[in-house]
Design an enzyme around this catalytic site. Structure first.
Site, mmCIF file in Angstrom:
data_model
loop_
_atom_site.group_PDB
_atom_site.id
_atom_site.type_symbol
_atom_site.label_atom_id
_atom_site.label_comp_id
_atom_site.label_asym_id
_atom_site.label_seq_id
_atom_site.Cartn_x
_atom_site.Cartn_y
_atom_site.Cartn_z
ATOM 1 N N SER A 162 49.243 74.975 89.940
ATOM 2 C CA SER A 162 48.247 75.169 91.001
ATOM 3 C C SER A 162 47.611 76.553 90.943
ATOM 4 O O SER A 162 47.115 77.112 91.980
ATOM 5 C CB SER A 162 48.961 75.015 92.461
ATOM 6 N N GLY B 143 50.286 70.860 90.599
ATOM 7 C CA GLY B 143 49.317 70.035 91.063
ATOM 8 C C GLY B 143 49.381 69.811 92.551
ATOM 9 O O GLY B 143 48.787 68.591 93.154
ATOM 10 N N HIS C 129 57.200 70.591 78.964
ATOM 11 C CA HIS C 129 56.662 70.598 80.234
ATOM 12 C C HIS C 129 57.383 69.680 81.028
ATOM 13 O O HIS C 129 57.893 68.807 80.737
ATOM 14 C CB HIS C 129 55.260 70.154 80.153
ATOM 15 N N GLY D 125 46.326 73.666 84.904
ATOM 16 C CA GLY D 125 46.125 72.334 84.691
ATOM 17 C C GLY D 125 44.852 71.907 85.262
ATOM 18 O O GLY D 125 43.743 71.940 84.722
ATOM 19 N N TRP E 16 45.126 70.291 79.528
ATOM 20 C CA TRP E 16 43.938 69.003 79.860
ATOM 21 C C TRP E 16 45.033 67.864 80.249
ATOM 22 O O TRP E 16 44.547 66.787 80.603
ATOM 23 C CB TRP E 16 42.882 68.762 78.867
ATOM 24 N N GLU F 84 56.940 77.476 85.399
ATOM 25 C CA GLU F 84 56.062 76.492 86.130
ATOM 26 C C GLU F 84 57.213 75.766 87.048
ATOM 27 O O GLU F 84 57.753 74.838 86.852
ATOM 28 C CB GLU F 84 55.586 75.499 85.384
#
Ligand code: PEP
Length: 254
Positions: free
Chosen positions: A216, A177, A98, A237, A10, A171
């Site tokens: 995504s 995103g 991350h 995400g 989140w 990732e």
């Protein structure tokens, strides 16, 4: 069948009140989703919400994860949250490395490895995020970047006979995103390389490391991604902020 991990990151999109409200509003449905035998659902809210979410979901099949952790034992580390505290509020997973932490907090690969050590000592499964930037992607440097990011982590386990529970989330930064994902073929090649690299560095014990994809993932892009045979989970995400979208991803046919 090994349970497939669905990790909801989140980030800090919701406030504390909003995170707790989301968890209460979808409480029964989330527990139901967590009961799917082939799925492990991990919710990663922000630090403040970990304790109340633990209260809401303890003794259910839903797991709780933090989004980061201090690289140090309890001590003089103002502003940080240590692994012991994360364990005490019910975290069994924690994201580290991350790309937003790597860029916004100038995190190094060595520092991330220290976080992994802390998590393991409290029996929390680290979800170690790795991935190349768009510039490195275009320059064809993906695998060398992944190798660089993995080196200090794998060095922790060089002589280990048995490995603790670990997950590696690939990732690509350019996929986070953006609505763009690598093709299944590219992903397959990347995961084949990651597996072979883990095998070469750690031997057969590396087989139990879970490999996850993030960037995504939604109901459409997820269709091809979750079918990849070498994948053990997805990190979601944006789409995890909408319960229905997240549920749709969990319900995609593998
Ligand atoms: C992430 O940042 O971990 C992530 C997977 O984000 P998104 O799904 O929004 O690309």
């Amino acid at each position: 069948m090994k349970p497939f991990l669905y990790v909801a990151n989140w980030k800090t999109n919701f406030s504390f009140n909003q995170e707790v409200a989301f968890a209460k509003e979808h409480h029964a449905e989330l527990i139901e989703l967590g009961k799917k035998p082939a799925a492990t659902i991990v919710l990663c809210p922000s630090f403040c919400s970990l304790a109340p979410l633990h209260e809401l979901f303890k003794n259910t099949s839903l797991a709780l994860g933090a989004q980061d952790c201090s690289a140090y034992k309890p001590g003089a580390h103002t502003g940080q949250v240590n692994a012991q505290s994360l364990a005490e509020v019910g975290c069994t997973y924690c994201l580290v490395g991350h790309s937003e932490q790597r860029t916004q907090c100038q995190e190094t690969n060595e520092h991330i490895a220290q976080k992994v050590t802390q998590l393991i000592s409290h029996k929390i499964t680290p979800i170690i995020c790795i991935g190349e930037t768009s510039k490195d992607h275009r320059a064809g440097k993906t695998l060398s970047i992944l190798e660089e990011q993995l080196t200090p982590i794998l060095a922790l386990f060089n002589h280990a006979q048995a490995l603790p529970s670990l997950a590696i989330a690939y990732e690509p930064v350019w996929a986070i995103g953006t609505g763009t994902t690598p093709t299944p073929d590219t992903l397959h090649k990347t995961y084949t390389w990651i597996r072979a690299h883990l095998q070469q560095k750690l031997g057969h014990v590396s087989q139990k490391i879970k490999l996850i994809y993030g960037g995504s993932v939604d109901e459409k892009t997820g269709l091809d991604i979750i079918k990849l045979t070498d994948l053990d989970g997805v990190l979601v995400g944006g789409a995890s902020l909408d319960f229905q979208k997240f549920k749709n991803i969990v319900e995609l046919q593998r």
